[in-house]
Each structure stands twice: as structure tokens, then as C-alpha cells.
Design a protein around this motif. Sequence first.
Motif, short mmCIF file in Angstrom:
data_model
loop_
_atom_site.label_atom_id
_atom_site.label_comp_id
_atom_site.label_asym_id
_atom_site.label_seq_id
_atom_site.Cartn_x
_atom_site.Cartn_y
_atom_site.Cartn_z
N MET A 5 41.31 -21.00 3.22
CA MET A 5 42.73 -20.91 2.83
C MET A 5 42.87 -20.35 1.42
O MET A 5 43.75 -19.55 1.15
CB MET A 5 43.36 -22.29 2.89
CG MET A 5 43.80 -22.64 4.27
SD MET A 5 44.68 -24.18 4.23
CE MET A 5 45.34 -24.22 5.86
N ILE A 6 41.98 -20.80 0.50
CA ILE A 6 42.04 -20.28 -0.88
C ILE A 6 41.79 -18.77 -0.85
O ILE A 6 42.49 -17.99 -1.49
CB ILE A 6 41.01 -20.98 -1.78
CG1 ILE A 6 41.33 -22.47 -1.83
CG2 ILE A 6 41.02 -20.39 -3.18
CD1 ILE A 6 40.33 -23.27 -2.60
N LEU A 9 44.76 -16.88 0.40
CA LEU A 9 45.85 -16.81 -0.58
C LEU A 9 45.50 -15.90 -1.76
O LEU A 9 46.34 -15.13 -2.22
CB LEU A 9 46.20 -18.23 -1.06
CG LEU A 9 47.58 -18.40 -1.65
CD1 LEU A 9 48.66 -17.74 -0.82
CD2 LEU A 9 47.91 -19.88 -1.81
N THR A 10 44.25 -15.99 -2.25
CA THR A 10 43.87 -15.11 -3.37
C THR A 10 43.87 -13.64 -2.92
O THR A 10 44.29 -12.76 -3.67
CB THR A 10 42.49 -15.48 -3.97
OG1 THR A 10 41.55 -15.54 -2.91
CG2 THR A 10 42.54 -16.79 -4.70
N LEU B 516 45.61 -26.42 -3.60
CA LEU B 516 45.52 -24.99 -3.31
C LEU B 516 46.19 -24.18 -4.43
O LEU B 516 45.66 -23.17 -4.90
CB LEU B 516 46.19 -24.71 -1.96
CG LEU B 516 46.06 -23.30 -1.42
CD1 LEU B 516 44.60 -22.92 -1.26
CD2 LEU B 516 46.76 -23.18 -0.09
N LEU B 520 44.64 -21.52 -7.08
CA LEU B 520 45.23 -20.19 -7.22
C LEU B 520 45.54 -19.88 -8.69
O LEU B 520 45.34 -18.75 -9.15
CB LEU B 520 46.51 -20.13 -6.38
CG LEU B 520 47.08 -18.75 -6.14
CD1 LEU B 520 46.06 -17.84 -5.48
CD2 LEU B 520 48.33 -18.83 -5.28
#
Lengths: 44, 661
Positions: A5-6, A9-10, B516, B520
Motif C-alpha cells: 500500500m505504501i 501511494l508513493t 500510511l 508518505l
Amino acid sequence: MTKNMIELLTDEVDRIVKEGATEDELRRALDNMFENIMRKELNE
Amino acid sequence: MSVEVIVSDLGPFKGKHKSTLDRNAINIVEAPNAFGKSSFIKCLAASLGLPAKSRLSHDVACRLGLLSQNPTGRNPLVNLDSDRGSLSITAEDMTRTLEVPAHGAPKTKPKGDDRFLITGLLLREGEIVRRLDEGTDDFSWLVSTLSLSSNYEDAKRVVEEYQIDTRDTIELLKERRKSIENLLPEIKKLGLKRKSLRDKRNAVESKLAEVLDPDPDAMKEIEEQTRRRDGAEKVIEELRMKLLDAEREKGSAESEFRSLKNRVSEAEKTIKRVQSKLEKLPTRKEVQESEKEARGVRKNIIPDIREEYGRLRAEIDLLSQAEQWMTESTSVPCPLCERVHADPIGSIPVDNFSRALSDVRDKYRDTQTELAREIQRAEDLELIGIDAERKREKLEKEKKSHASDVGMWKTSFIRSEREFKSKSKLVSSIQEDIEAKEKSLQDAKKSLKQLQKQFGGDKREKLVSDIRKVESELARVDTKISGLERETSNQRSFEIAGRSLELEKALLIQESWYNLLSALIDYTDSAIMQQRRGAAQAFNNHIMRLVEEMDFGGLRVWIDESSYELKVQRETESGSSDQPISSLSTSERHALAAVLTLAAKEAYAPDIPFFLVDELLLDFDDRRLSAFLGYLKDAALRKDQIVIVSRLGGSRFKVFAKEGK
């Protein structure tokens, strides 16, 4: 939360930053990711 | 090889003006004052640097006069007598165009690179010059702007906003959990009390049974009613637990149902509002009438005023010449009567003349105002139709989007309404069951009481009274437990993104999301650092090379790669010493700005084949000017660049420049 997931998103942030896309697009991407997390936790 | 530039109705240029620029060379723009040298440079800058995407480039563009500060104001680039202007640059088979309406955003095709506004212009109003003139040594803005750092900074700001919201939600959820945790021991304590009261009641009843008359039928009846009462109490307790669950589910369903209902209702209201706005827009007939009126103003009124304006201008010129003639000449004929006067001042009544000149100037100013007003009126009338069409398009789009939302939500709304009704029905059915059982309980209690009274006799009255007291205490405890259970049930449900969730589930989701977002933010921090450092390194390589190639008289210049401060050191015989920016002379600051701008261009925008310079060069001393122009000439040749220099006053520089047009 998973590493996947990270990374997702990145990658999305990198894409948005490099394309010089708008703030709205980033907000949409974050909202979608939150929706995904919620669905995953609710086993939908 | 050459490049053709056509400027139309921009700056002071009315109509089409064609210029030819030489590639691989320095082109000089020479003209008297107010003939459009700066405007020419700025129009080129606009075509290469717009649209301005970042706030900084927008500010720079406004300061340079490429955009209006006021979004609805007149574009400063457009010629005052025109309602739009344009510029085209053609080299071989490639053309770049700039279209500038008098009102609204300029359009470039292909789109320009707004970094050019920082890296391609060495002008007095340029950002690097301005910052150095202010004496600032913080150049983090430059490495941020020229790398992707500023984009990552914007992204980080948005992610931080989300993180703050999430943190607040987590705190709220934790408070709720704490509140439930505080209620649970109380419920447990009350449960124990209820058990103890029941035990007490049973004990008193046993005592009562011992002293009752030994009538077997009565004993049987009392046992039957006691069983009935205990059974009813047990069933009621189970039903109440069921009711709690059912009410919680009903609450969730109701919350979702109401939320969707509100959304649908809000969207429908918005659609009505949009429809009402659409209906208020000018009709086709009204638009045609305003266009007709605008044509009338342009055809009949404006030309008359322009003619009057021109006549007054000529009159002022003539009177001004006369004014000059009165003070300077005795042998030249008078511009008014074309005769030679021996005594010019004495030949004309000076008072009358001055009054006439003043009157004409007043009329000229009034006419100028009237002309501007009528042009504005015609533009406003013409804009009515354009504006209405633009608004109509926007409103139709908005209406369609809301209608699509309504369609989507209505399906969910119908489903949630069905769910809510089914849960409500279940709650009502359990409540009915409880009511029935409570009635049965009350009947059993009443029968028991009567039997106890009937067979107990006077000596058992105290025991019966004790039982009544315990029963009353039990009812009070039951009510309190139900209330607390209802409260915890409400606290356990939490709405997120229009959905009702269990508190622990909601907390789990929010904590995952927070982690999360934190990951980020760490990622954007490292990306910002990486971008800035990379930018500073690339920048420093170019600065050092330029300073060396231009022989910058013992100055060492670089950007610190951790603080992003601009460092200047002066090498002297006794060693090197730090030189604050504010201590540099104007000539040195501007020479430094030239080096930084060129370094920025070579590091970040080498593919834009233009470099534009204004009279800032006049501040340089001869040695630096010679070195700088020498470098520019060489760079233009080597890198196929077009260098444009405006107003190189005097002949001292021409040895470095090939004359252009």
C-alpha cells in the motif's frame, strides 16, 4: 497497512508530482486509497 | 540561420511588426526610449514562460507585466487600442505562438516552461536580481522551484492536512473507547447488585414459604407462579440483550439512510439552484441586442471620439511647438501664423495662449477618458454573450455531474431505506415481545403477592413487605443497567465516509491510515531533500565553472548543500573571507545575479534556446561586462542559443555583438 500500500501511494505521489498535476488530483488519490483501506479492513 | 518573430498589437506595437533574429549570436534591440524594447523582450518571455503554474512564477509574471494582478483586469501586454494581441516565433518549420486577449489568460502553443521566467531572463525586475538586491542569502526557494522539490512540498502539505484530520478522529475514537471503558465497571457492579437483590428476594421468599399454611394446592400454585415469574425475568433479560443489538443495527442503518437521504436532497436542491441560475442567464435575443449595441458603439461612437482625440493631439503638438518657439526662436516662422516675429512673446497674448493650451489639454484628457470608457462599454457588451455561454457550459456540466450523483445515491438510498425499515420492524417486534413478557411477569408477581397475602396471615406481613422493597430496588437497578447499555451501544457506533462502523473497526482503519500517511510524509521529506540536494549540486557545478570561465575577480560563490544559503567568499592575499550579500556593491550583486541566472539556465533549462537581457548590463564594470558578453557570445555559438540584449548603450560593447534588428 502493507508495504504494498505504501508503495502504491508513493508511486501515485511520484506520478502526480512529475506530471505537475493539481492538488485536487492528489486529494482524489488519497481519498481512493482511504476507501481501499476501509474496504480491505471490512473484508468487502 | 534565423528566427522570425511577428508581434501584433502587443505593447506599443499596433498592427503587425516583423523582426528577424540570428541564431548562434547576440542580437541587440536598439531603439529610442518608449519604442518598445522592453515590451519586445517581455512578449518573448511570455511566449516562452507562460502559463505560470507555480505561485512564484505567477508573482514573477505579474511583476514583469506579463499578467495582470487582477484576474479580471486588462492584460498589460495588449496594446491599448486593441482587444487582443499575439506573437509568433518561427524557426525552420517550427512555430511557437502567444495569444493574449485584453481580458483573460494568455495562451501559448506549445505551452511554455515557467522555469524560463527565473532562468532565461536577466532583467532588473527578475527574481534572482530582486532577491540579491534585498540582500537575502536564503536560496532554498531557487533549488525548490527549479527541481521537483516544490511539487513534493505541495504534496506534503496536502498529506499533512489529511494526517491532522486523521489524528483528530483517532483522538475522538479513543475518548469514546475510554468513556465506554469507564461505563463497563459500573454496568458490571450493577449486574452484581441485581444478582444479590434476586438472591435476597429468593431467600425472603423461602422464609415466607416456611411459615405459610401447609395447603398443598396453595403451595403448588405459589411454586407455579414463582417459576412463571423467574422464567419471565430470564426471557426479558435475553430479549433486552437482543433489543440492544437490534437497536444498534437499526441506528447504523438509520444513520446511513439519513446520510444518503441528505445527500440526495442536497444534490437535488443544488440541481434546482443550477437550473434557476441557467434560467436567469441572458437569452439569445438579449445577447443579440447587446452585440448590436456594441457594434453601434464601435462603428458610430468610438471613431468620432478617436477623430476628436487625434485632432486634439495635433492641436496640443502645435501649441507645444508654439510654446517652445516663443522661448527659443526669433528667426523661425511662428507655427501658428507662419510669420516671423521680431518679438515672439510680445506677438501673442501669453495669457490667452496659456489658457488655450490648458483648455485643449483638459479636453484631450476628457476625450481620452471618454474613449477608454466607450471601449470598455463595447467590450462589456460583447462579453455578455461570451460570458453567458461560458457560464451556461459550466452550469450544464455541474447539473449533469449532480444528476449522476443523485442517480448513484438513489440506488443506495433505496437499499438502505429497506434495511432501516427491516431493522425497525425487528426492534418493534422485540419490544412487543418484551411488553408481553413484562405483562406476564407483572401477572405472576401479582398472583404471587395475593397468594402470599392469602395464605401468609398477619405474622408474615413483614416478609411480604421486605419482598416488595427488594422488588422495587431490583426494578431501579434494571432501568439503570438498560440506560447504561444503551449509552455504550451508541458510543460503539461511528460514522466514517458516510458509513456507520463499529468503534474498534473504525479505530483500526484510522490508525492504519495514519501510519500510511506518516510513511508518505517521510517519503516526501526524503524526496524533497534528495531533489534539493541534487539541484544544489548541479547548480554549484555550473556556478563554479562560470565564475572560473569569466574570471570573477577573486570571488568564490556556491550554494550550501544543507542550508541552501548562497555563500560568497572573497579571496585575498591574507586568505579568504565570507562576504555577506548585503555588503556587495550594486555592480557586484548584478554580476552575481547574471552568473546565478546563467547557471540556473544551464543546469535546469538548457533546452530553451533563448536568453534575454536588459539594461542591467550597464551596471557591470568594463572587465566583467567584457567577460560576460564574451561568454554569452561563445555560448550562443556553441549551444545554438539566441541571446537578445536590449539597449546596449554606447559603442563599448559592440565588439562582442553582431547587430540584429
